[in-house]
Design a protein around this motif. Structure first.
Motif, PDB file in Angstrom:
ATOM      1  N   UNK A  58     108.097 -15.847  44.086  1.00 37.08           N
ATOM      2  CA  UNK A  58     106.707 -15.975  43.630  1.00 37.08           C
ATOM      3  C   UNK A  58     106.533 -17.071  42.588  1.00 37.08           C
ATOM      4  N   UNK A  59     107.586 -17.783  42.265  1.00 37.02           N
ATOM      5  CA  UNK A  59     107.579 -18.742  41.162  1.00 37.02           C
ATOM      6  C   UNK A  59     107.671 -20.157  41.719  1.00 37.02           C
ATOM      7  N   UNK A  60     106.602 -20.922  41.634  1.00 35.73           N
ATOM      8  CA  UNK A  60     106.614 -22.284  42.169  1.00 35.73           C
ATOM      9  C   UNK A  60     107.608 -23.161  41.415  1.00 35.73           C
ATOM     10  N   UNK A  61     107.853 -22.846  40.144  1.00 38.00           N
ATOM     11  CA  UNK A  61     108.875 -23.581  39.406  1.00 38.00           C
ATOM     12  C   UNK A  61     110.257 -23.337  39.969  1.00 38.00           C
ATOM     13  N   UNK A  62     110.511 -22.108  40.412  1.00 34.62           N
ATOM     14  CA  UNK A  62     111.792 -21.790  41.031  1.00 34.62           C
ATOM     15  C   UNK A  62     111.936 -22.505  42.369  1.00 34.62           C
ATOM     16  N   UNK A  63     110.833 -22.640  43.099  1.00 38.34           N
ATOM     17  CA  UNK A  63     110.871 -23.390  44.363  1.00 38.34           C
ATOM     18  C   UNK A  63     111.338 -24.821  44.099  1.00 38.34           C
ATOM     19  N   UNK A  64     110.775 -25.445  43.070  1.00 36.95           N
ATOM     20  CA  UNK A  64     111.207 -26.810  42.725  1.00 36.95           C
ATOM     21  C   UNK A  64     112.678 -26.846  42.349  1.00 36.95           C
ATOM     22  N   UNK A  65     113.138 -25.859  41.589  1.00 35.20           N
ATOM     23  CA  UNK A  65     114.525 -25.838  41.163  1.00 35.20           C
ATOM     24  C   UNK A  65     115.464 -25.629  42.344  1.00 35.20           C
ATOM     25  N   UNK A  66     115.071 -24.796  43.295  1.00 33.89           N
ATOM     26  CA  UNK A  66     115.886 -24.589  44.501  1.00 33.89           C
ATOM     27  C   UNK A  66     116.052 -25.908  45.247  1.00 33.89           C
TER      28      UNK A  66
END
Length: 270
Positions: A132-140
């Protein structure tokens, strides 16, 4: 899906949506939403400053420590920096939700899992991981893929020794994070659809109608194994930024889809 949260209807109402996810635009609702948004934003701004101070304190303490305690302190600093990165991402991406946000999220939760089950190619043992975290999507995307704490070299002890995934027959859990409410102040994240390793296929197929694959799957670096990535599924709001991250970090932007695009792609391959 909504049965998992007994306060779902109330949370929708207090977040500016009716039970169908349609925007309610009375003056009191709009003002209340703006107030809560500003409170959440200020909370995270304060949290960023607190974490920066904590990291600075740890770095200063580290200078006077012996080698053994320096190593422990270095791990604490690394953990604090990861936490800071998440808080900074919330400040960066937080916004008032678009008018169609609630309706879109409800559709993802209630309709998307059924359609994936219906349209997913029978010959592909696809698994799905949602965040649910768009920041985590970028980090992935930045770090190469869905990696376990051990694979990422993270120091903290974690029960997460594998990647939690759902099978194509029931991706309900991977869609749960789309729930409206205060989550709506952040853009919806994404779902990563990919192929398990050959050694994991039997375990994935044994999931049957259950949602989560027992014991999950091992981490996967999609930069090293791009053929295993089937698609990154996100919203019209996010799709251009996710494609841009893919270009920046060497992933194929052609594998980024909205939910509707992903369903059409699967239908064409079925």
């Amino acid at each position: 899906m909504t049965e998992t949260n007994p306060n779902f209807a109330n949370e929708l109402a207090t977040s500016g949506y009716d039970e169908n996810g349609n925007r309610v635009k009375t003056e009191s609702v709009v003002n209340d939403e703006k107030t809560r948004f500003n409170e959440f934003l200020q909370r995270d701004i304060n949290l960023v400053e607190e974490k920066k101070k904590r990291i600075k304190t740890l770095e200063e303490e580290m200078e006077s420590l012996d080698d053994y305690h320096r190593e422990k302190c270095a791990r604490r600093i690394a953990d604090a920096k990861r936490s800071l990165r998440k808080a900074e991402a919330r400040v960066e991406f937080m916004r008032l939700p678009p008018d169609n946000d609630g309706k879109y999220r409800i559709k993802v939760m209630t309709e998307f899992p059924k359609l994936v089950k219906e349209l997913a190619p029978s010959e592909l043992p696809l698994v799905f991981h949602g965040t649910n975290d768009i920041g985590t999507v970028r980090q992935i995307i930045k770090t190469g893929g869905l990696l376990t704490p051990e694979q990422k070299g993270e120091s903290f002890t974690s029960f997460a020794t594998a990647i939690d995934v759902t099978s194509k027959t029931n991706i309900r859990v991977s869609c749960e994070f789309a729930e409206p409410g205060d989550h709506s102040f952040m853009p919806y994240g994404a779902i990563f659809a990919f192929l398990p390793s050959p050694e994991e296929v039997d375990n994935v197929n044994a999931t049957g109608e259950s949602s989560e694959v027992f014991n999950g799957v091992d981490g996967v670096n999609f930069k090293n194994e791009p053929d295993r990535l089937y698609g990154i599924i996100t919203t019209p709001e996010n799709i251009e930024r996710v494609k841009a991250w893919c270009e920046e970090y060497g992933w194929s932007k052609e594998k980024v889809f909205t939910h509707d695009e992903f369903l059409k792609m699967m239908e064409g391959q079925g």
